[in-house]
Design a protein around this motif. Sequence first.
Motif, PDB file in Angstrom:
ATOM      1  N   THR A  50       0.837  -1.205   0.000  1.00  0.00           N
ATOM      2  CA  THR A  50       0.000   0.000   0.000  1.00  0.00           C
ATOM      3  C   THR A  50       0.869   1.251   0.000  1.00  0.00           C
ATOM      4  O   THR A  50       0.608   2.209  -0.742  1.00  0.00           O
ATOM      5  N   VAL A  51       1.925   1.227   0.802  1.00  0.00           N
ATOM      6  CA  VAL A  51       2.853   2.361   0.838  1.00  0.00           C
ATOM      7  C   VAL A  51       3.528   2.531  -0.518  1.00  0.00           C
ATOM      8  O   VAL A  51       3.676   3.649  -1.032  1.00  0.00           O
ATOM      9  N   ARG A  52       3.896   1.408  -1.132  1.00  0.00           N
ATOM     10  CA  ARG A  52       4.593   1.464  -2.425  1.00  0.00           C
ATOM     11  C   ARG A  52       3.715   2.114  -3.491  1.00  0.00           C
ATOM     12  O   ARG A  52       4.191   2.919  -4.300  1.00  0.00           O
ATOM     13  N   LYS A  53       2.415   1.792  -3.478  1.00  0.00           N
ATOM     14  CA  LYS A  53       1.510   2.385  -4.464  1.00  0.00           C
ATOM     15  C   LYS A  53       1.390   3.893  -4.242  1.00  0.00           C
ATOM     16  O   LYS A  53       1.326   4.674  -5.191  1.00  0.00           O
ATOM     17  N   ALA A  54       1.365   4.313  -2.982  1.00  0.00           N
ATOM     18  CA  ALA A  54       1.297   5.744  -2.680  1.00  0.00           C
ATOM     19  C   ALA A  54       2.561   6.451  -3.164  1.00  0.00           C
ATOM     20  O   ALA A  54       2.496   7.529  -3.769  1.00  0.00           O
ATOM     21  N   ILE A  55       3.715   5.834  -2.919  1.00  0.00           N
ATOM     22  CA  ILE A  55       4.983   6.425  -3.353  1.00  0.00           C
ATOM     23  C   ILE A  55       5.055   6.471  -4.876  1.00  0.00           C
ATOM     24  O   ILE A  55       5.539   7.454  -5.458  1.00  0.00           O
ATOM     25  N   ASP A  56       4.556   5.420  -5.537  1.00  0.00           N
ATOM     26  CA  ASP A  56       4.563   5.399  -7.004  1.00  0.00           C
ATOM     27  C   ASP A  56       3.825   6.608  -7.569  1.00  0.00           C
ATOM     28  O   ASP A  56       4.290   7.243  -8.525  1.00  0.00           O
ATOM     29  N   GLU A  57       2.663   6.943  -6.998  1.00  0.00           N
ATOM     30  CA  GLU A  57       1.894   8.091  -7.494  1.00  0.00           C
ATOM     31  C   GLU A  57       2.617   9.396  -7.201  1.00  0.00           C
ATOM     32  O   GLU A  57       2.643  10.301  -8.040  1.00  0.00           O
ATOM     33  N   LEU A  58       3.206   9.502  -6.026  1.00  0.00           N
ATOM     34  CA  LEU A  58       3.923  10.728  -5.682  1.00  0.00           C
ATOM     35  C   LEU A  58       5.158  10.909  -6.558  1.00  0.00           C
ATOM     36  O   LEU A  58       5.517  12.034  -6.910  1.00  0.00           O
ATOM     37  N   ALA A  59       5.800   9.808  -6.927  1.00  0.00           N
ATOM     38  CA  ALA A  59       6.945   9.887  -7.834  1.00  0.00           C
ATOM     39  C   ALA A  59       6.489  10.279  -9.232  1.00  0.00           C
ATOM     40  O   ALA A  59       7.158  11.072  -9.913  1.00  0.00           O
ATOM     41  N   LEU A  63       6.801  14.621  -6.964  1.00  0.00           N
ATOM     42  CA  LEU A  63       6.941  15.061  -5.579  1.00  0.00           C
ATOM     43  C   LEU A  63       8.027  14.269  -4.854  1.00  0.00           C
ATOM     44  O   LEU A  63       8.646  14.770  -3.917  1.00  0.00           O
ATOM     45  N   LEU A  64       8.231  13.044  -5.288  1.00  0.00           N
ATOM     46  CA  LEU A  64       9.287  12.194  -4.746  1.00  0.00           C
ATOM     47  C   LEU A  64      10.150  11.678  -5.900  1.00  0.00           C
ATOM     48  O   LEU A  64       9.699  11.628  -7.045  1.00  0.00           O
ATOM     49  N   VAL A  65      11.372  11.292  -5.562  1.00  0.00           N
ATOM     50  CA  VAL A  65      12.297  10.750  -6.553  1.00  0.00           C
ATOM     51  C   VAL A  65      12.899   9.467  -6.003  1.00  0.00           C
ATOM     52  O   VAL A  65      13.465   9.463  -4.904  1.00  0.00           O
ATOM     53  N   ARG A  66      12.762   8.382  -6.762  1.00  0.00           N
ATOM     54  CA  ARG A  66      13.405   7.125  -6.373  1.00  0.00           C
ATOM     55  C   ARG A  66      14.835   7.118  -6.911  1.00  0.00           C
ATOM     56  O   ARG A  66      15.070   7.434  -8.071  1.00  0.00           O
ATOM     57  N   LYS A  67      15.797   6.740  -6.046  1.00  0.00           N
ATOM     58  CA  LYS A  67      17.188   6.637  -6.459  1.00  0.00           C
ATOM     59  C   LYS A  67      17.644   5.206  -6.217  1.00  0.00           C
ATOM     60  O   LYS A  67      17.634   4.736  -5.073  1.00  0.00           O
ATOM     61  N   GLN A  68      18.011   4.542  -7.306  1.00  0.00           N
ATOM     62  CA  GLN A  68      18.366   3.140  -7.244  1.00  0.00           C
ATOM     63  C   GLN A  68      19.448   2.879  -6.204  1.00  0.00           C
ATOM     64  O   GLN A  68      20.516   3.482  -6.218  1.00  0.00           O
ATOM     65  N   GLY A  69      19.143   1.976  -5.266  1.00  0.00           N
ATOM     66  CA  GLY A  69      20.112   1.588  -4.252  1.00  0.00           C
ATOM     67  C   GLY A  69      20.270   2.575  -3.117  1.00  0.00           C
ATOM     68  O   GLY A  69      21.037   2.323  -2.181  1.00  0.00           O
ATOM     69  N   LYS A  70      19.565   3.713  -3.179  1.00  0.00           N
ATOM     70  CA  LYS A  70      19.715   4.742  -2.144  1.00  0.00           C
ATOM     71  C   LYS A  70      18.425   5.003  -1.377  1.00  0.00           C
ATOM     72  O   LYS A  70      18.456   5.421  -0.226  1.00  0.00           O
ATOM     73  N   GLY A  71      17.279   4.805  -2.007  1.00  0.00           N
ATOM     74  CA  GLY A  71      16.012   5.056  -1.346  1.00  0.00           C
ATOM     75  C   GLY A  71      15.173   6.063  -2.112  1.00  0.00           C
ATOM     76  O   GLY A  71      15.408   6.334  -3.294  1.00  0.00           O
ATOM     77  N   THR A  72      14.201   6.634  -1.410  1.00  0.00           N
ATOM     78  CA  THR A  72      13.290   7.609  -2.006  1.00  0.00           C
ATOM     79  C   THR A  72      13.492   8.963  -1.342  1.00  0.00           C
ATOM     80  O   THR A  72      13.567   9.056  -0.121  1.00  0.00           O
ATOM     81  N   PHE A  73      13.589  10.006  -2.177  1.00  0.00           N
ATOM     82  CA  PHE A  73      13.912  11.339  -1.686  1.00  0.00           C
ATOM     83  C   PHE A  73      12.829  12.331  -2.092  1.00  0.00           C
ATOM     84  O   PHE A  73      12.124  12.135  -3.085  1.00  0.00           O
ATOM     85  N   VAL A  74      12.726  13.403  -1.299  1.00  0.00           N
ATOM     86  CA  VAL A  74      11.820  14.495  -1.662  1.00  0.00           C
ATOM     87  C   VAL A  74      12.421  15.214  -2.861  1.00  0.00           C
ATOM     88  O   VAL A  74      13.609  15.557  -2.868  1.00  0.00           O
ATOM     89  N   ALA A  75      11.619  15.416  -3.891  1.00  0.00           N
ATOM     90  CA  ALA A  75      12.100  16.097  -5.089  1.00  0.00           C
ATOM     91  C   ALA A  75      12.528  17.520  -4.743  1.00  0.00           C
ATOM     92  O   ALA A  75      11.953  18.159  -3.862  1.00  0.00           O
ATOM     93  N   SER A  76      13.539  17.994  -5.439  1.00  0.00           N
ATOM     94  CA  SER A  76      14.066  19.335  -5.179  1.00  0.00           C
ATOM     95  C   SER A  76      14.341  20.037  -6.495  1.00  0.00           C
ATOM     96  O   SER A  76      14.804  19.423  -7.462  1.00  0.00           O
ATOM     97  N   HIS A  77      14.079  21.342  -6.536  1.00  0.00           N
ATOM     98  CA  HIS A  77      14.389  22.134  -7.724  1.00  0.00           C
ATOM     99  C   HIS A  77      15.887  22.319  -7.903  1.00  0.00           C
ATOM    100  O   HIS A  77      16.324  22.769  -8.957  1.00  0.00           O
ATOM    101  N   ASN A  78      16.667  21.988  -6.876  1.00  0.00           N
ATOM    102  CA  ASN A  78      18.118  22.085  -6.999  1.00  0.00           C
ATOM    103  C   ASN A  78      18.726  20.839  -7.638  1.00  0.00           C
ATOM    104  O   ASN A  78      19.923  20.799  -7.876  1.00  0.00           O
ATOM    105  N   ASP A  79      17.903  19.843  -7.886  1.00  0.00           N
ATOM    106  CA  ASP A  79      18.357  18.651  -8.598  1.00  0.00           C
ATOM    107  C   ASP A  79      18.478  19.005 -10.084  1.00  0.00           C
ATOM    108  O   ASP A  79      17.507  19.455 -10.692  1.00  0.00           O
ATOM    109  N   PRO A  80      19.657  18.837 -10.684  1.00  0.00           N
ATOM    110  CA  PRO A  80      19.830  19.189 -12.108  1.00  0.00           C
ATOM    111  C   PRO A  80      18.812  18.531 -13.024  1.00  0.00           C
ATOM    112  O   PRO A  80      18.460  19.076 -14.067  1.00  0.00           O
ATOM    113  N   ARG A  81      18.286  17.360 -12.627  1.00  0.00           N
ATOM    114  CA  ARG A  81      17.316  16.664 -13.463  1.00  0.00           C
ATOM    115  C   ARG A  81      15.986  17.389 -13.554  1.00  0.00           C
ATOM    116  O   ARG A  81      15.181  17.124 -14.439  1.00  0.00           O
TER     117      ARG A  81
END
Length: 242
Positions: A50-59, A63-81
């Motif tokens: 259930t949590v994973r589905k919520a995170i999938d929508e937020l990503a 609003l959130l960014v998944r980083k392989q092998g590191k976890g899930t982070f709050v998206a930031s405008h300072n991220d070059p991507r």
Amino acid sequence: MRPESPTFSPLYRQIKKLMVNSLQSAEWRPGQAIPSEQELALRFNVSQGTVRKAIDELAAENLLVRKQGKGTFVASHNDPRSMFRFLRLVPTDGELVHPQSVPLDCWKAKAGNEAARMLGIELGAPVIILRRTLRFSGKPVVVDEIYLPGEIFQGLTMEVLQGEQGSLYGLFEARFGVRMIRAEEHIRAVAADRMVSETLGVSEGTPLLSVERVTYTYGDRPVEWRRGLYCTAEHYYLNELS
């Protein structure tokens, strides 16, 4: 006629709403890792699925960014991507170049009818107006006039803008705690007037794109109204549809 049955939000959508509340309250800040799926499942007393589905929508909503092998982070405008998420101007040669934001003016005013309506504030409420150009490889390509609610952006001055090296949205996020979530734009063709032609270094009457934008933060609250003029002699506006 049978009475309508009450509608209920799926459980993962309820968890998503709780997570958005944590984002909005700055419990989890831009660029920061959020708790693991297991920790969130324990916190909300639901399954990890259930949590994973919520995170999938937020990503999916950036609003959130998944980083392989590191976890899930709050998206930031300072991220070059995220640089070109709100800037859809692409060079005709296809090579993406990070633009330089150059402030021209910044002053305080009272909201007129249009600014009050666009920003959802009272007529006469304080606003901050700034003008800036975006330069690509040193050449001015965009000139923006931006209106911001003065109550939220207290302390924004020309000195602050001149001292910022990153993006404008990165500054708003880091200094004022305002994260831009989504935007609505209206685009039409216009001709450059004398002042704009001098600013962009084009001939008076040159065709330009007029891009009017209202940008929203959490809770669908409008926090920016801007009117930009884009020179497309060497650029085009890219909008991906899916």
